[in-house]
Scaffold this active site. Structure first.
Site, PDB file in Angstrom:
ATOM      1  N   TRP A 180      -3.502  -2.435  -1.041  1.00  0.00           N
ATOM      2  CA  TRP A 180      -3.219  -3.801  -1.509  1.00  0.00           C
ATOM      3  C   TRP A 180      -3.883  -4.693  -0.485  1.00  0.00           C
ATOM      4  O   TRP A 180      -3.462  -4.762   0.662  1.00  0.00           O
ATOM      5  CB  TRP A 180      -1.701  -4.005  -1.519  1.00  0.00           C
ATOM      6  CG  TRP A 180      -1.201  -5.168  -2.291  1.00  0.00           C
ATOM      7  CD1 TRP A 180      -0.991  -5.225  -3.641  1.00  0.00           C
ATOM      8  CD2 TRP A 180      -0.781  -6.439  -1.767  1.00  0.00           C
ATOM      9  NE1 TRP A 180      -0.473  -6.441  -3.976  1.00  0.00           N
ATOM     10  CE2 TRP A 180      -0.333  -7.214  -2.871  1.00  0.00           C
ATOM     11  CE3 TRP A 180      -0.733  -7.002  -0.495  1.00  0.00           C
ATOM     12  CZ2 TRP A 180       0.138  -8.507  -2.730  1.00  0.00           C
ATOM     13  CZ3 TRP A 180      -0.257  -8.293  -0.362  1.00  0.00           C
ATOM     14  CH2 TRP A 180       0.172  -9.036  -1.460  1.00  0.00           C
ATOM     15  N   ASN A 229      -0.904   1.563   6.296  1.00  0.00           N
ATOM     16  CA  ASN A 229      -0.124   0.479   5.675  1.00  0.00           C
ATOM     17  C   ASN A 229       0.268  -0.471   6.787  1.00  0.00           C
ATOM     18  O   ASN A 229       0.693  -0.016   7.851  1.00  0.00           O
ATOM     19  CB  ASN A 229       1.174   1.017   5.048  1.00  0.00           C
ATOM     20  CG  ASN A 229       0.917   1.765   3.770  1.00  0.00           C
ATOM     21  OD1 ASN A 229      -0.213   1.869   3.325  1.00  0.00           O
ATOM     22  ND2 ASN A 229       1.977   2.304   3.189  1.00  0.00           N
ATOM     23  N   GLU A 246       7.312 -13.984 -13.072  1.00  0.00           N
ATOM     24  CA  GLU A 246       6.585 -12.904 -12.387  1.00  0.00           C
ATOM     25  C   GLU A 246       5.951 -11.918 -13.355  1.00  0.00           C
ATOM     26  O   GLU A 246       4.884 -11.390 -13.075  1.00  0.00           O
ATOM     27  CB  GLU A 246       7.441 -12.196 -11.339  1.00  0.00           C
ATOM     28  CG  GLU A 246       8.585 -11.378 -11.868  1.00  0.00           C
ATOM     29  CD  GLU A 246       9.411 -10.718 -10.775  1.00  0.00           C
ATOM     30  OE1 GLU A 246       8.852 -10.310  -9.751  1.00  0.00           O
ATOM     31  OE2 GLU A 246      10.635 -10.591 -10.966  1.00  0.00           O
ATOM     32  N   LYS A 277      12.250 -13.886 -13.066  1.00  0.00           N
ATOM     33  CA  LYS A 277      11.888 -12.715 -13.899  1.00  0.00           C
ATOM     34  C   LYS A 277      10.786 -13.110 -14.873  1.00  0.00           C
ATOM     35  O   LYS A 277       9.794 -12.410 -15.046  1.00  0.00           O
ATOM     36  CB  LYS A 277      13.087 -12.209 -14.725  1.00  0.00           C
ATOM     37  CG  LYS A 277      14.119 -11.407 -14.027  1.00  0.00           C
ATOM     38  CD  LYS A 277      13.723  -9.990 -13.732  1.00  0.00           C
ATOM     39  CE  LYS A 277      13.126  -9.849 -12.378  1.00  0.00           C
ATOM     40  NZ  LYS A 277      13.994  -9.813 -11.242  1.00  0.00           N
ATOM     41  N   HIS A 316      17.752 -36.686 -11.886  1.00  0.00           N
ATOM     42  CA  HIS A 316      17.191 -37.200 -10.628  1.00  0.00           C
ATOM     43  C   HIS A 316      15.687 -36.972 -10.570  1.00  0.00           C
ATOM     44  O   HIS A 316      15.095 -37.057  -9.495  1.00  0.00           O
ATOM     45  CB  HIS A 316      17.908 -36.554  -9.437  1.00  0.00           C
ATOM     46  CG  HIS A 316      19.364 -36.864  -9.407  1.00  0.00           C
ATOM     47  ND1 HIS A 316      19.845 -38.127  -9.158  1.00  0.00           N
ATOM     48  CD2 HIS A 316      20.456 -36.098  -9.671  1.00  0.00           C
ATOM     49  CE1 HIS A 316      21.167 -38.112  -9.235  1.00  0.00           C
ATOM     50  NE2 HIS A 316      21.556 -36.894  -9.557  1.00  0.00           N
ATOM     51  N   GLU A 325      17.249 -16.679 -11.161  1.00  0.00           N
ATOM     52  CA  GLU A 325      16.823 -15.292 -11.355  1.00  0.00           C
ATOM     53  C   GLU A 325      16.091 -15.144 -12.699  1.00  0.00           C
ATOM     54  O   GLU A 325      15.046 -14.491 -12.782  1.00  0.00           O
ATOM     55  CB  GLU A 325      18.048 -14.362 -11.286  1.00  0.00           C
ATOM     56  CG  GLU A 325      17.777 -12.897 -11.546  1.00  0.00           C
ATOM     57  CD  GLU A 325      16.769 -12.259 -10.592  1.00  0.00           C
ATOM     58  OE1 GLU A 325      16.399 -12.874  -9.591  1.00  0.00           O
ATOM     59  OE2 GLU A 325      16.325 -11.130 -10.890  1.00  0.00           O
ATOM     60  N   ARG A 376       4.110   0.354  -6.560  1.00  0.00           N
ATOM     61  CA  ARG A 376       4.244  -0.536  -5.407  1.00  0.00           C
ATOM     62  C   ARG A 376       3.229  -1.677  -5.446  1.00  0.00           C
ATOM     63  O   ARG A 376       3.337  -2.636  -4.698  1.00  0.00           O
ATOM     64  CB  ARG A 376       4.050   0.259  -4.115  1.00  0.00           C
ATOM     65  CG  ARG A 376       5.144   1.285  -3.871  1.00  0.00           C
ATOM     66  CD  ARG A 376       4.740   2.242  -2.787  1.00  0.00           C
ATOM     67  NE  ARG A 376       4.605   1.571  -1.514  1.00  0.00           N
ATOM     68  CZ  ARG A 376       5.523   1.589  -0.557  1.00  0.00           C
ATOM     69  NH1 ARG A 376       6.634   2.244  -0.727  1.00  0.00           N
ATOM     70  NH2 ARG A 376       5.328   0.965   0.574  1.00  0.00           N
ATOM     71  N   CYS A 418       0.822  -1.205   0.000  1.00  0.00           N
ATOM     72  CA  CYS A 418       0.000   0.000   0.000  1.00  0.00           C
ATOM     73  C   CYS A 418       0.862   1.264   0.000  1.00  0.00           C
ATOM     74  O   CYS A 418       2.008   1.242   0.421  1.00  0.00           O
ATOM     75  CB  CYS A 418      -0.857   0.031   1.254  1.00  0.00           C
ATOM     76  SG  CYS A 418      -1.670  -1.496   1.633  1.00  0.00           S
TER      77      CYS A 418
HETATM   78  C1  F6R Z   1      11.667  -9.941  -8.100  1.00  0.00           C
HETATM   79  C2  F6R Z   1      11.663  -9.052  -6.954  1.00  0.00           C
HETATM   80  C3  F6R Z   1      11.455  -9.632  -5.606  1.00  0.00           C
HETATM   81  C4  F6R Z   1      12.344  -8.922  -4.570  1.00  0.00           C
HETATM   82  C5  F6R Z   1      11.982  -9.397  -3.158  1.00  0.00           C
HETATM   83  C6  F6R Z   1      12.863  -8.760  -2.110  1.00  0.00           C
HETATM   84  O1  F6R Z   1      11.863  -9.239  -9.278  1.00  0.00           O
HETATM   85  O2  F6R Z   1      11.814  -7.866  -7.095  1.00  0.00           O
HETATM   86  O3  F6R Z   1      11.683 -10.999  -5.578  1.00  0.00           O
HETATM   87  O4  F6R Z   1      13.675  -9.182  -4.859  1.00  0.00           O
HETATM   88  O5  F6R Z   1      10.649  -9.080  -2.877  1.00  0.00           O
HETATM   89  O6  F6R Z   1      12.723  -7.376  -2.114  1.00  0.00           O
HETATM   90  P1  F6R Z   1      13.806  -6.438  -1.460  1.00  0.00           P
HETATM   91  O7  F6R Z   1      15.079  -6.621  -2.222  1.00  0.00           O
HETATM   92  O8  F6R Z   1      13.243  -5.054  -1.586  1.00  0.00           O
HETATM   93  O9  F6R Z   1      13.969  -6.870  -0.033  1.00  0.00           O
END
Ligand code: F6R
Length: 611
Positions: A77, A103, A490, A487, A506, A483, A27, A2
């Protein structure tokens, strides 16, 4: 999660609030609302709408329909209660006298709600926030501050609050506990906000509220109090982020802009820290003897930041020969971790506000560990609670999916590994100098990779229809596969998994069938032949293989894989900063072709401030 914004001044509040909220959209949210005190009517005017902010904005004609110079706004949110107009914030008390934006989560809201209902107070929403508004009114006897103080003694959980009461139309109240809130000092106006980007257009002078603090804002002043209601003098800091860094600047998406900004971000992060052939961390003080006496390094983080931790383990162990353990922050406090005064806990967080990471930090501190955080957002909660902070200096990252913050986190880890290795004497002079040269060259090499974006867009056009994708690799290539997979899933909503290549046989290989897309990473020279064998293995079972390797291995890979993306040849230390770029671009273009909401993927938020 939020977003909160509040304004008190001489201008019309509603357009300022709506603009501030639009800067917090990244956000993640599902509804929005504002409350403005209308001086002609002498009441609070509250407007809320489910859905995107422009629904609310259109209803209010950009704010022109609301008259008043003080107000609060919120993007919600949903946690307690589904997204709806009624559950949106501001939540108001029974008489409509008090409006609250919040929030966080009030953990004991059910108990408080039952109590208020037993006192004959009806509720209209399912939110925990309505309890706060109702409770303030319940205790209110003409002294708003004292009523808020009484409520704070009764609520448990995490909260950042903005409060407005129609009896005090010149004041806003801000409260913070475990959820970020900043105060902004303008010319003849004051602001509160959950994130500096919301108010950057109006002021760069801010102070960061600490846990347990409460502030009273008028157009001329901001007075802060601690939990005992004793006045506190706040340090006012100047934010040096450029406004255009938080705007799209002609790009279609923030994510793409942020991918393309990586060379500058890496330069900002690396070059000031390499001086006269040495890694130099200003404002960073770890006694060399403490580093020598270290028994273990823990790296704790969530999501992509955790993936940086995995790469960090390989790099730190290789260069320093100190044992490194990597833990998911959400698991850390439940796993009875072995931490003592000889443990350095490296906490990685772009936002510096992730609740699980913060909780892990506190647990590590309780157990006696020293905390070094790697953070992007200056002044964030994690940065402020750490013993030492290394900022990534990536600039504001707006897209939910992290890109430039991720690659600068990797760069900081490289610098840290070299710094420790130098102190410990575990790296030879020649090797150390060449590593530093490679780090300084890195931004140019990233530029080189970015210049191949059209090829990657072409590959994305070939594969964007797949339902399921596997990423495979070994060692750093495995960490990068995780990673790349995150990416992709998501932002494109394609099911995707990453496996250590050696694990295929396995179990996972049974999922490979004709047409399955496998992204095979083989950038690590010493493991290239192993990577090739795995490509052959999945290819022979009918997989489409999109490989990622270095220039010098392109030819060999082209003979086997269906398509090949390349990065320049580089030392293992810096390879991940290069290999992540094609993976980011691939995910971006696939999501673009699937018509996804790239900067604000469903169900996700930029800063995860709930457990
Ligand atoms: C993926 C992503 C999330 C953040 C995770 C941690 O693209 O952005 O997986 O890496 O929520 O967030 P921070 O780094 O802000 O603690």
């Amino acid at each position: 999660m939020c977003g909160i914004v509040g304004y008190v001044g001489q201008e019309q509040a509603a357009p300022i609030l709506l603009d501030g909220l639009s800067r917090l959209e990244y956000r993640g949210y599902d509804s929005a609302g504002v409350a403005v005190y209308d001086s002609t009517l002498g009441t609070l005017s509250v407007h809320k709408a489910k859905g995107r902010l422009n629904v609310l904005s259109q209803q209010l004609h950009g704010g022109a329909d609301l008259h008043g110079t003080i107000g609060i706004g919120h993007t919600r949110w949903a946690t307690h209660g589904a997204p709806s107009d009624v559950n949106s914030h501001p939540q108001v008390s029974r008489s409509g006298k008090i409006a609250v934006v919040h929030n966080g989560i009030i953990e004991n809201y059910a108990e408080l709600k039952s109590f208020l209902i037993s006192q004959g107070i009806p509720f209209t929403s399912e939110t925990d926030t309505e309890v706060i508004a109702q409770l303030i009114e319940y205790f209110y006897d003409g002294d708003l501050l004292s009523a808020v103080g009484r409520v704070l003694h009764r609520i448990q959980g995490a909260y950042a609050l903005g409060i407005l009461c129609d009896d005090c139309p010149d004041k806003l109240i801000a409260v913070r506990k475990d959820s970020p809130l900043i105060l902004g000092y303008g010319e003849g106006c004051s602001f509160l906000a959950s994130d500096v980007t919301a108010i950057l257009r109006h002021t760069r002078k801010v102070s960061y509220m600490e846990d347990g603090e409460l502030a009273v804002l008028t157009q001329d002043s901001i007075q802060c109090y601690n939990h005992l209601m004793q006045p506190v003098d706040k340090e006012i800091v100047q934010v040096d982020w450029e406004m255009d860094a938080a705007e799209k600047g002609g790009y279609e998406h923030f994510m793409f802009k942020e991918i393309m900004e990586q060379p500058q971000a890496l330069r900002r992060c690396i070059s000031p820290r390499i001086r006269e052939g040495e890694v130099v961390f200003e404002d960073f003080h770890l006694d060399p003897q403490y580093i020598r006496d270290l028994q273990k390094i823990y790296i704790v983080a969530c999501g992509s930041s955790y993936h940086v931790g995995m790469v960090g383990k390989y790099q730190l162990e290789k260069l320093t020969r100190k044992p490194v353990e990597v833990a998911l922050a959400s698991e850390f406090r439940y796993m009875d971790p072995i931490v003592n005064e000889h443990t350095l806990v490296v906490v990685i967080s772009q936002s510096g506000e992730t609740l699980d990471t913060m909780a892990a930090l506190r647990e590590a501190r309780r157990l006696g560990g020293k905390i070094l955080s790697i953070v992007n957002v200056v002044g964030s909660s994690i940065a402020r609670e750490s013993d030492q902070v290394l900022y990534t200096w990536a600039g504001p990252e707006i897209a939910v999916a992290t890109t430039k913050a991720y690659s600068t986190q990797l760069a900081v880890i490289c610098l840290l590994a070299l710094y420790f290795a130098r102190v410990l004497g575990t790296v030879e002079d020649g090797e150390y100098r060449s590593c530093l040269e490679d780090l300084l060259r890195l931004p140019d090499q990233v530029e080189q990779v970015l210049s191949q974006k059209d090829h990657i867009q072409y590959f994305a056009s070939q594969y964007f229809n797949h339902d399921s994708v596997f990423f495979i690799g070994r060692n750093i290539d495995y960490a990068m596969g995780l990673e790349g997979s995150l990416k992709l899933k998501e932002i494109s909503y394609i099911h995707s998994e990453a496996y250590a290549s050696g694990e295929l046989k396995h179990g996972t290989i049974s999922l490979i069938e004709p047409g399955t897309l496998v992204v095979a990473l083989g950038t690590c020279k010493r493991l290239f032949q192993k990577a090739m064998s795995n490509v052959v293995e999945v290819k022979s079972r009918g997989a489409d293989v999109l490989a990622l390797t270095t220039e010098s291995c392109r030819k060999e890979m082209e003979g086997t894989a269906s398509a090949v993306m390349t990065i320049p040849d580089a030392r293992e230390l810096v390879l991940p900063c290069l290999s992540v770029v094609p993976l980011q671009l691939f995910a971006y273009y696939v999501a673009l072709m699937r018509g996804c909401d790239i900067d604000k993927p469903r169900n996700l938020a930029k800063s995860v401030t709930v457990e």
